[in-house]
Structure formats: structure tokens, C-alpha cells
Design a protein around this motif. Sequence first.
Motif, short mmCIF file in Angstrom:
data_model
loop_
_atom_site.label_atom_id
_atom_site.label_comp_id
_atom_site.label_asym_id
_atom_site.label_seq_id
_atom_site.Cartn_x
_atom_site.Cartn_y
_atom_site.Cartn_z
N ARG A 33 14.17 -11.88 45.97
CA ARG A 33 13.06 -12.49 45.24
C ARG A 33 12.01 -11.42 44.98
O ARG A 33 11.69 -10.63 45.88
CB ARG A 33 12.45 -13.65 46.02
N VAL A 34 11.48 -11.38 43.75
CA VAL A 34 10.44 -10.41 43.40
C VAL A 34 9.30 -11.17 42.73
O VAL A 34 9.52 -11.99 41.83
CB VAL A 34 10.98 -9.32 42.45
N GLU A 35 8.06 -10.91 43.16
CA GLU A 35 6.89 -11.51 42.56
C GLU A 35 5.92 -10.40 42.18
O GLU A 35 5.62 -9.52 42.99
CB GLU A 35 6.24 -12.53 43.50
N ILE A 36 5.43 -10.46 40.93
CA ILE A 36 4.60 -9.39 40.37
C ILE A 36 3.37 -10.02 39.73
O ILE A 36 3.45 -11.06 39.08
CB ILE A 36 5.37 -8.58 39.32
N ALA A 37 2.23 -9.39 39.92
CA ALA A 37 1.00 -9.77 39.22
C ALA A 37 0.40 -8.51 38.64
O ALA A 37 0.03 -7.59 39.38
CB ALA A 37 0.01 -10.45 40.18
N THR A 38 0.32 -8.43 37.32
CA THR A 38 -0.12 -7.21 36.66
C THR A 38 -1.04 -7.56 35.50
O THR A 38 -1.02 -8.69 34.98
CB THR A 38 1.10 -6.41 36.15
N GLY A 39 -1.85 -6.60 35.09
CA GLY A 39 -2.78 -6.84 33.99
C GLY A 39 -2.08 -6.88 32.65
O GLY A 39 -2.27 -7.80 31.87
N TYR A 40 -1.27 -5.85 32.39
CA TYR A 40 -0.62 -5.71 31.09
C TYR A 40 0.88 -5.48 31.26
O TYR A 40 1.34 -4.99 32.30
CB TYR A 40 -1.21 -4.52 30.32
N VAL A 41 1.61 -5.80 30.21
CA VAL A 41 3.04 -5.52 30.14
C VAL A 41 3.32 -4.98 28.74
O VAL A 41 2.44 -4.93 27.89
CB VAL A 41 3.90 -6.79 30.39
N SER A 42 4.55 -4.58 28.51
CA SER A 42 4.99 -4.19 27.17
C SER A 42 6.31 -4.89 26.89
O SER A 42 6.99 -5.38 27.80
CB SER A 42 5.19 -2.68 27.08
N LYS A 43 6.67 -4.96 25.64
CA LYS A 43 7.94 -5.56 25.26
C LYS A 43 9.09 -4.85 25.98
O LYS A 43 9.97 -5.49 26.55
CB LYS A 43 8.12 -5.48 23.75
N ALA A 44 9.07 -3.52 25.97
CA ALA A 44 10.15 -2.75 26.59
C ALA A 44 10.22 -2.99 28.10
O ALA A 44 11.30 -3.08 28.67
CB ALA A 44 9.98 -1.27 26.30
N SER A 45 9.06 -3.10 28.76
CA SER A 45 9.08 -3.29 30.21
C SER A 45 9.55 -4.70 30.58
O SER A 45 10.21 -4.89 31.61
CB SER A 45 7.70 -3.02 30.81
#
Length: 384
Positions: A33-45
Motif C-alpha cells: 500500500r502506498v499513500e502520497i500527499a503532494t502539492g503538484y503532479v504532472s501528466k507524465a508522473s
Amino acid sequence: MKLLYSDMLPLKVKAGQEKFINAFHTGMAVADRVEIATGYVSKASLEELDLLAENLKVKTIVLTIGMYCIEGIPEGTYHTAMNINEKWQTACRGEIRMVRPFKYHGKLYAFYKGNKPFKAFVGSHNLGAIKLEASNIRQYEISAMTEVSEETQAIADFIRDLQQPKCSSNIADIKDMKLIREKNASLDGVQEVSQLPPTSVELFKRHIKGLSFELPIKVPAFFNRHIDDNKHFTKSNINVCYAAPRNARKSRDWYETQMTVGVNIRRMPGYPEKNHPFFIVTDDGYWFKAHTTSDNNKQLSAVGNELLLGRWLKGRLVAAGLVNPVNDTQKDTDRLGMITKEMLKAYGCDRLVLSKTDQKAIDEDNIELDVWVLAFESNEDKSE
């Protein structure tokens, strides 16, 4: 705590140091299980995260994104996130959530095994760090990794707090998020087209005389995109590239379109006469010469470049992340590059509107031509 580095000159990773991307892949390979909280993303990521989760058999993944509800989100990123969210939810594997009441600019990553976080990151790496592109390849970030249980649990708990309804919602449940239109790169370097500033586009729009023609875009629904008989939309309009090639050894270019206009529209007073060129200003700021051609002036096309109109129209859907150009249309047997009703609905536009202005402009032969505005609109736009 251990620092995780970007790797670029003149600060290349030294012996004994670990790159963020390597630590991320190691965590994904072990975690269930992976949980992520981030400000920005990109289409590629986003696409890379989905691919890694699938290939490494991560059972559950939840991504919370923090800045876009207030700032607006690039349309390509939005549509990619929507598609991946639907995929994860359908498979009961996870979801993508958006922070709503405030801007969240943190970057936290928690990797679980057996419902227990065993590793966590905190720092400055947004999700884009897992798939570098031109926009961030020279952006140096640094983060810290911990495997101390108290610290990993504290990071995991904060990510869970952000997932609560008081802080975030599933991206599919948010109906009022501002979409930021992205540049149509399909027209870069095309000789016959130039670009106008937004102020010029608005000026031409104010000079529309009231003479407008609505041109529906005929496309199939996704479920019947394989139907390929002579009466089907694959051999007309925007998907003409899937019709039989003119040369058996060479496929039609994916950007090829034929904007076939119905006889009821062509016979209306004021519709452009056959082979009488005019200038077009598009609603997103492009300028080129066009004309009506073929039998009974049924085709609307750009002068001197049969792919230009397709590059403008399909290129907008490409920029929005709704479709990818196809290199060889004859080999696209699954019709993944075919424009469908679902794509147009997701983009929010399903027709062209050609409107005459009271302005004129001089062409390269010193001939005065009318100026028309061409807009990609929806039926709802007309009713407002």
C-alpha cells in the motif's frame, strides 16, 4: 533520517548518497500500500505512478493532490488524473483525491506493508520527480527518508488526515475545478499559421456581425468505434484518417480531417462561396487562411495545408490529454486514436461555430479578404 537527493550537475550524487527516484522505486517494490500527499503532479508522473503500481503489484494506492482546487489544474493533468482515478476505483485499488479548503504544498510519501508504514519521505520532491521532463529536469529538490516507526506513523497519520472529507474529495466528485487550457503543440512550426495575442482575438470577437454557422463534429461513441462501413463516421469528418488510404502502402496522416458541411448549412445566406479564401481567427488565437472547396463547396479547409485544421482541432484534444496521436493509422486496429463522443464530452466541446466579422485583412498577394472567427464550442455555450 537519510537525505534523498536530486542528481544533476554540478551537484551529482556522491558515493553513499541515495537518489530520491531510487528510494521511491525501492519503496514501491516492497509496499503493498502506498499513500502520497503532494502539492503538484504532472501528466507524465501520474502515468508513471500508475504503471509502477501495476507492474510492482501494489495492492492499494491513494494519491492526494494539494494545490489545484484553488489555483486551477492543467487540462491534460486533469483528464489523466480522472482516467487513472476511474481505473483504480473500478479495480478497488485506490483513488485520487484533491485538497479543497486550502492550498496544501507539502510532499509526503508513506509505504506500507501489512497495514504498517515501514518507510516514509518528507521534503520538497513533488510527484513530478518520479518522471523528469523538460519543465523540471533542472529543478533540484531534496527530501528526507525515515524508517523510524514513530516518524513513519506520524507522516502516515497526517496523510490520512488530508484524506478526510473535511480536507479533500475524490477528484470525480469535484465539479467546479478550473481547467487551464494547455498550448496546442501540434501547430508549432506550421508555416501557414501564426498566433495572435488574446487581446486581438477578443477584438475580432467584438466585431462579429451576427452571421454564424454551426458545424457539428460527427464522431462515433467509444463502444462502436470498430464499426467501419461506408456509412460510418470513420470515413468522414474528423476521423477520415481511418478511411481507406489513397496509397495502399502509406497510411493517412492522423491529423487529416475533412470538415464536411451539411447542405442545409451551405445553402444558408452568407455562407462562404467556393474557392473564395478568407482569414480565420480561432478562439484560442491562431490565424490562417481558409476556403470552402469540393463539390458544392461542402469542405471547409485551410489553404495550402490539408492537415492544418486537423492539427488545430485534434491538437487541442491531444493537449488536453484525451488522446494521443497515432503514427500509423492502418496499424491502429483498436482505434485508440479515434476521436469519440466521450472525448468531446470530456473536453466540453462538440461543434465548430464559424462567425463572420466586419473586419478585413490583406493577404500575401495584396488582396483584401474577410475575417471570420472559428470557435470550438459546446451546445451549452450556445444556450447561455
